[in-house]
Write a protein that holds these residues in place. Structure first.
Motif, mmCIF file in Angstrom:
data_model
loop_
_atom_site.group_PDB
_atom_site.id
_atom_site.type_symbol
_atom_site.label_atom_id
_atom_site.label_comp_id
_atom_site.label_asym_id
_atom_site.label_seq_id
_atom_site.Cartn_x
_atom_site.Cartn_y
_atom_site.Cartn_z
ATOM 1 N N GLY A 145 -50.426 27.470 32.804
ATOM 2 C CA GLY A 145 -51.129 26.372 33.460
ATOM 3 C C GLY A 145 -50.222 25.191 33.790
ATOM 4 O O GLY A 145 -50.692 24.163 34.261
ATOM 5 N N TYR A 146 -48.923 25.326 33.542
ATOM 6 C CA TYR A 146 -47.960 24.261 33.846
ATOM 7 C C TYR A 146 -47.242 24.563 35.156
ATOM 8 O O TYR A 146 -46.947 25.712 35.472
ATOM 9 C CB TYR A 146 -46.908 24.129 32.742
ATOM 10 C CG TYR A 146 -47.452 23.632 31.436
ATOM 11 C CD1 TYR A 146 -47.778 22.292 31.254
ATOM 12 C CD2 TYR A 146 -47.644 24.509 30.363
ATOM 13 C CE1 TYR A 146 -48.290 21.834 30.047
ATOM 14 C CE2 TYR A 146 -48.148 24.064 29.156
ATOM 15 C CZ TYR A 146 -48.467 22.723 29.007
ATOM 16 O OH TYR A 146 -48.959 22.273 27.818
ATOM 17 N N SER A 147 -46.952 23.505 35.915
ATOM 18 C CA SER A 147 -46.178 23.660 37.142
ATOM 19 C C SER A 147 -44.693 23.705 36.795
ATOM 20 O O SER A 147 -44.144 22.764 36.210
ATOM 21 C CB SER A 147 -46.455 22.494 38.092
ATOM 22 O OG SER A 147 -45.650 22.612 39.242
ATOM 23 N N LEU A 148 -44.049 24.811 37.137
ATOM 24 C CA LEU A 148 -42.632 25.004 36.803
ATOM 25 C C LEU A 148 -41.768 25.234 38.039
ATOM 26 O O LEU A 148 -40.543 25.296 37.919
ATOM 27 C CB LEU A 148 -42.482 26.208 35.863
ATOM 28 C CG LEU A 148 -43.262 26.154 34.555
ATOM 29 C CD1 LEU A 148 -43.237 27.514 33.865
ATOM 30 C CD2 LEU A 148 -42.695 25.079 33.649
ATOM 31 N N LYS A 149 -42.378 25.356 39.222
ATOM 32 C CA LYS A 149 -41.630 25.776 40.410
ATOM 33 C C LYS A 149 -40.590 24.777 40.881
ATOM 34 O O LYS A 149 -39.668 25.137 41.598
ATOM 35 C CB LYS A 149 -42.581 26.139 41.542
ATOM 36 C CG LYS A 149 -43.446 25.012 42.033
ATOM 37 C CD LYS A 149 -44.417 25.506 43.083
ATOM 38 C CE LYS A 149 -45.496 24.469 43.293
ATOM 39 N NZ LYS A 149 -46.664 25.023 43.916
ATOM 40 N N HIS A 150 -40.684 23.524 40.487
ATOM 41 C CA HIS A 150 -39.705 22.522 40.926
ATOM 42 C C HIS A 150 -38.681 22.223 39.846
ATOM 43 O O HIS A 150 -37.927 21.262 39.955
ATOM 44 C CB HIS A 150 -40.409 21.235 41.354
ATOM 45 C CG HIS A 150 -41.341 21.454 42.514
ATOM 46 N ND1 HIS A 150 -40.905 21.842 43.755
ATOM 47 C CD2 HIS A 150 -42.696 21.390 42.597
ATOM 48 C CE1 HIS A 150 -41.934 21.981 44.565
ATOM 49 N NE2 HIS A 150 -43.044 21.714 43.886
ATOM 50 N N GLU A 152 -35.452 22.929 38.597
ATOM 51 C CA GLU A 152 -34.189 23.563 38.977
ATOM 52 C C GLU A 152 -33.426 24.063 37.748
ATOM 53 O O GLU A 152 -32.808 25.127 37.787
ATOM 54 C CB GLU A 152 -33.329 22.571 39.767
ATOM 55 C CG GLU A 152 -32.025 23.154 40.268
ATOM 56 C CD GLU A 152 -31.233 22.143 41.076
ATOM 57 O OE1 GLU A 152 -30.097 21.845 40.670
ATOM 58 O OE2 GLU A 152 -31.753 21.673 42.112
ATOM 59 N N ASN A 153 -33.469 23.294 36.670
ATOM 60 C CA ASN A 153 -32.761 23.714 35.456
ATOM 61 C C ASN A 153 -33.315 25.020 34.904
ATOM 62 O O ASN A 153 -32.568 25.849 34.382
ATOM 63 C CB ASN A 153 -32.821 22.620 34.383
ATOM 64 C CG ASN A 153 -31.922 21.461 34.702
ATOM 65 O OD1 ASN A 153 -30.945 21.595 35.421
ATOM 66 N ND2 ASN A 153 -32.257 20.297 34.175
ATOM 67 N N LEU A 154 -34.618 25.212 34.995
ATOM 68 C CA LEU A 154 -35.228 26.458 34.538
ATOM 69 C C LEU A 154 -34.736 27.625 35.388
ATOM 70 O O LEU A 154 -34.335 28.663 34.856
ATOM 71 C CB LEU A 154 -36.758 26.361 34.593
ATOM 72 C CG LEU A 154 -37.528 27.628 34.204
ATOM 73 C CD1 LEU A 154 -37.234 28.027 32.761
ATOM 74 C CD2 LEU A 154 -39.017 27.406 34.417
ATOM 75 N N LEU A 155 -34.754 27.448 36.694
ATOM 76 C CA LEU A 155 -34.299 28.500 37.610
ATOM 77 C C LEU A 155 -32.850 28.861 37.326
ATOM 78 O O LEU A 155 -32.509 30.032 37.124
ATOM 79 C CB LEU A 155 -34.465 28.053 39.067
ATOM 80 C CG LEU A 155 -33.926 29.021 40.118
ATOM 81 C CD1 LEU A 155 -34.789 30.272 40.189
ATOM 82 C CD2 LEU A 155 -33.842 28.336 41.472
ATOM 83 N N VAL A 156 -31.977 27.867 37.294
ATOM 84 C CA VAL A 156 -30.546 28.105 37.070
ATOM 85 C C VAL A 156 -30.318 28.711 35.691
ATOM 86 O O VAL A 156 -29.543 29.649 35.532
ATOM 87 C CB VAL A 156 -29.737 26.796 37.239
ATOM 88 C CG1 VAL A 156 -28.302 26.965 36.770
ATOM 89 C CG2 VAL A 156 -29.767 26.338 38.691
ATOM 90 N N GLY A 157 -31.020 28.197 34.695
ATOM 91 C CA GLY A 157 -30.864 28.711 33.337
ATOM 92 C C GLY A 157 -31.253 30.171 33.219
ATOM 93 O O GLY A 157 -30.549 30.966 32.595
ATOM 94 N N LEU A 158 -32.378 30.528 33.831
ATOM 95 C CA LEU A 158 -32.819 31.923 33.768
ATOM 96 C C LEU A 158 -31.866 32.848 34.527
ATOM 97 O O LEU A 158 -31.525 33.926 34.042
ATOM 98 C CB LEU A 158 -34.244 32.066 34.315
ATOM 99 C CG LEU A 158 -35.353 31.584 33.384
ATOM 100 C CD1 LEU A 158 -36.692 31.543 34.127
ATOM 101 C CD2 LEU A 158 -35.443 32.470 32.153
ATOM 102 N N VAL A 159 -31.440 32.441 35.704
ATOM 103 C CA VAL A 159 -30.490 33.264 36.475
ATOM 104 C C VAL A 159 -29.186 33.410 35.690
ATOM 105 O O VAL A 159 -28.646 34.506 35.560
ATOM 106 C CB VAL A 159 -30.237 32.672 37.875
ATOM 107 C CG1 VAL A 159 -29.094 33.397 38.580
ATOM 108 C CG2 VAL A 159 -31.506 32.749 38.729
ATOM 109 N N SER A 160 -28.688 32.302 35.137
ATOM 110 C CA SER A 160 -27.429 32.337 34.382
ATOM 111 C C SER A 160 -27.558 33.184 33.118
ATOM 112 O O SER A 160 -26.598 33.813 32.693
ATOM 113 C CB SER A 160 -26.994 30.923 34.003
ATOM 114 O OG SER A 160 -26.685 30.184 35.160
ATOM 115 N N HIS A 161 -28.728 33.203 32.529
ATOM 116 C CA HIS A 161 -28.965 34.001 31.327
ATOM 117 C C HIS A 161 -29.111 35.480 31.677
ATOM 118 O O HIS A 161 -28.589 36.357 30.957
ATOM 119 C CB HIS A 161 -30.223 33.512 30.617
ATOM 120 C CG HIS A 161 -30.591 34.343 29.430
ATOM 121 N ND1 HIS A 161 -29.914 34.295 28.236
ATOM 122 C CD2 HIS A 161 -31.575 35.257 29.259
ATOM 123 C CE1 HIS A 161 -30.461 35.142 27.391
ATOM 124 N NE2 HIS A 161 -31.469 35.738 27.980
#
Length: 169
Positions: A145-150, A152-161
């Motif tokens: 129920g949380y907005s996470l699409k904006h 950037e750190n989450l996106l980069v972190g997941l891709v890097s992981h």
């Protein structure tokens, strides 16, 4: 890993650790402690294999692809230093497996992001993985129920992981 380390000569382990420490500078990133230890164990066991005349082989097409990577050059330097230090010949197939280990290593400080000039280049360089991560984020948004699409750190972190995880697979 502790049981495996006990199977390897302590002097060889010290020599391997010094060689990896020197080679790590050429990687442009720092290995995590677990990847650093894993590489030491891998190399120690590889030396034991070579001394016991137990050869490993790698498919030619995979080795050819690995040879083109930056990590192969580092793996080759590590192998050459070990060869000189311990007086053994490390075959190309073994260097290929060292390369695979380096490519699949976890790294500190999100090094994959630092390999690119800007965020757009990072996303393009990891296009398929970025698409997959975006799908994961959408599912997490829906479930939490949380907005996470904006984020950037989450996106980069997941891709890097995930990038080294995929390389390991």
């Amino acid at each position: 890993k502790n049981r495996l380390i006990n199977m390897i000569d302590k002097e060889i382990l010290k020599e391997i650790e010094m060689i990896i420490h020197d080679a790590e500078g050429g990687l442009e990133y720092k290995l995590t402690d677990s990847s650093y230890t894993g590489l030491i164990v891998h190399l120690g066991l590889a030396i034991q294999r070579i001394k016991n005349n137990e050869k490993i082989t790698m498919q030619d097409d995979i080795l050819t692809e690995l040879i083109q990577s930056n990590e192969y050059e580092i793996a080759e330097k590590i192998a050459n230093q070990i060869s000189k230090s311990i007086d053994i010949d490390i075959p190309n197939d073994e260097i290929g497996y060292i390369t695979m280990h380096l490519k699949g290593s976890k790294m500190r400080n999100g090094a994959y992001k630092n390999d690119f000039k800007n965020m757009d280049e990072f996303i393009i360089g990891n296009f398929e993985l970025t698409k997959l991560v975006n799908q994961m984020i959408k599912i997490a948004e829906h479930e939490s129920g949380y907005s996470l699409k904006h984020n950037e750190n989450l996106l980069v972190g997941l891709v890097s992981h995930l990038r080294p995880s995929i390389d390991r697979l």
